[in-house]
Enzyme design. Sequence first.
Site, PDB file in Angstrom:
ATOM      1  N   THR A 139       4.929   7.329   1.610  1.00 24.69           N
ATOM      2  CA  THR A 139       5.583   7.199   0.305  1.00 24.69           C
ATOM      3  C   THR A 139       6.888   7.983   0.265  1.00 24.69           C
ATOM      4  O   THR A 139       7.807   7.643  -0.473  1.00 24.69           O
ATOM      5  CB  THR A 139       4.636   7.669  -0.814  1.00 24.69           C
ATOM      6  OG1 THR A 139       3.406   6.956  -0.707  1.00 24.69           O
ATOM      7  CG2 THR A 139       5.214   7.445  -2.192  1.00 24.69           C
ATOM      8  N   TYR A 160      -3.675   9.247  11.303  1.00 27.60           N
ATOM      9  CA  TYR A 160      -3.492   8.105  10.403  1.00 27.60           C
ATOM     10  C   TYR A 160      -3.711   6.822  11.200  1.00 27.60           C
ATOM     11  O   TYR A 160      -2.932   6.479  12.087  1.00 27.60           O
ATOM     12  CB  TYR A 160      -2.081   8.147   9.807  1.00 27.60           C
ATOM     13  CG  TYR A 160      -1.862   7.224   8.622  1.00 27.60           C
ATOM     14  CD1 TYR A 160      -2.865   6.411   8.114  1.00 27.60           C
ATOM     15  CD2 TYR A 160      -0.623   7.179   7.995  1.00 27.60           C
ATOM     16  CE1 TYR A 160      -2.650   5.576   7.024  1.00 27.60           C
ATOM     17  CE2 TYR A 160      -0.382   6.350   6.894  1.00 27.60           C
ATOM     18  CZ  TYR A 160      -1.407   5.550   6.423  1.00 27.60           C
ATOM     19  OH  TYR A 160      -1.189   4.722   5.346  1.00 27.60           O
ATOM     20  N   LYS A 177      -7.357   9.389   8.339  1.00 34.30           N
ATOM     21  CA  LYS A 177      -6.907   8.583   7.194  1.00 34.30           C
ATOM     22  C   LYS A 177      -6.917   7.120   7.604  1.00 34.30           C
ATOM     23  O   LYS A 177      -6.203   6.731   8.535  1.00 34.30           O
ATOM     24  CB  LYS A 177      -5.505   9.011   6.762  1.00 34.30           C
ATOM     25  CG  LYS A 177      -4.937   8.189   5.602  1.00 34.30           C
ATOM     26  CD  LYS A 177      -3.514   8.629   5.268  1.00 34.30           C
ATOM     27  CE  LYS A 177      -2.952   7.785   4.111  1.00 34.30           C
ATOM     28  NZ  LYS A 177      -1.552   8.139   3.802  1.00 34.30           N
TER      29      LYS A 177
END
Length: 311
Positions: free
Chosen positions: A50, A137, A162
């Site tokens: 983000t 991730y 994640k």
Amino acid sequence: MTSLTELDGILYFPVTPFTPRGTLNIDLFTDLVADRLTWNPGAVFPACGTGEIHALSSSEVGRIVQSSVDVVAGRVPVIAGAGGPLGHALECARSAADVGADALLVLPPYLVSGTAEGLVAYVRAIAAASALPVIVYHRGTAQYTPEAMRRLAEDPAVIGFKDGTGDMGVLQQILSAVRASGRTDLQFFNGLLTAELTQSAFRAAGVPLYSSAAFAMAPAVATAFYRAYRTGEEDQRRAILDAFYLPLVALRDQTPGFGVSLVKAGLRLRGHEVGGVRPPLTDPNEAQLAELDRILTVGESLAEHAGVVLR
């Protein structure tokens, strides 16, 4: 500060604001992080997806992480992004350690797709660049096999996973592989775009944590949803899901990259001049902005009805 093996609450991924000239707006960034801290997130993840890490130089990542550490001041963990080309990732890892971050989120290397062995080596190289623990991730060009995660779990520096694919079968295999390694302290969380949409399925799989990009632009709505999720108020959770998150996802899916672009646009609609996104992402058009404003207004009304005071 919350232990890195006991994360709780909404995981906050702040945007990276830019000035009209396209440079970092550090003052606005620190103001936004300070404000969101009052909503009690479980951790702050600066310069990640983000935060447009794909479009930041390693020195810009370092400034964003430094600012995060300064404003958070130990209240919650600061988990900095490190990814992309290996050299860039190593520079980000070292600078995050130098400025006092608590951990790293290892993002995909982008462009190239390596083998499972290569991905293990990529994570190990980043983990070796500093004394910071790392969260893996699982997304895009970095999709880890259960065996790869079992091997990585043998390293105490690897503290989390994640998931950004939503493949529940593979997730269950990875959960089992990590348990087989003897590790019971790894943190698992849902890292899909607009994770609130899928979190019920992740919780059923044994993954109670999720990241929230929506929290960056609409903390009251994200907080109302999270409270309903945690307390089992299903009518309220579904009302927010149906009226806010589902339309937001429909708008997000109109254009690649809108998982980031809409968040920055939402902040601008609410008076925070964070600038647009850097290329290759694009900003929404006027019709899309109008729809986003409508969605935000509906969500904020539902949050107020749930007892969350807008600020």
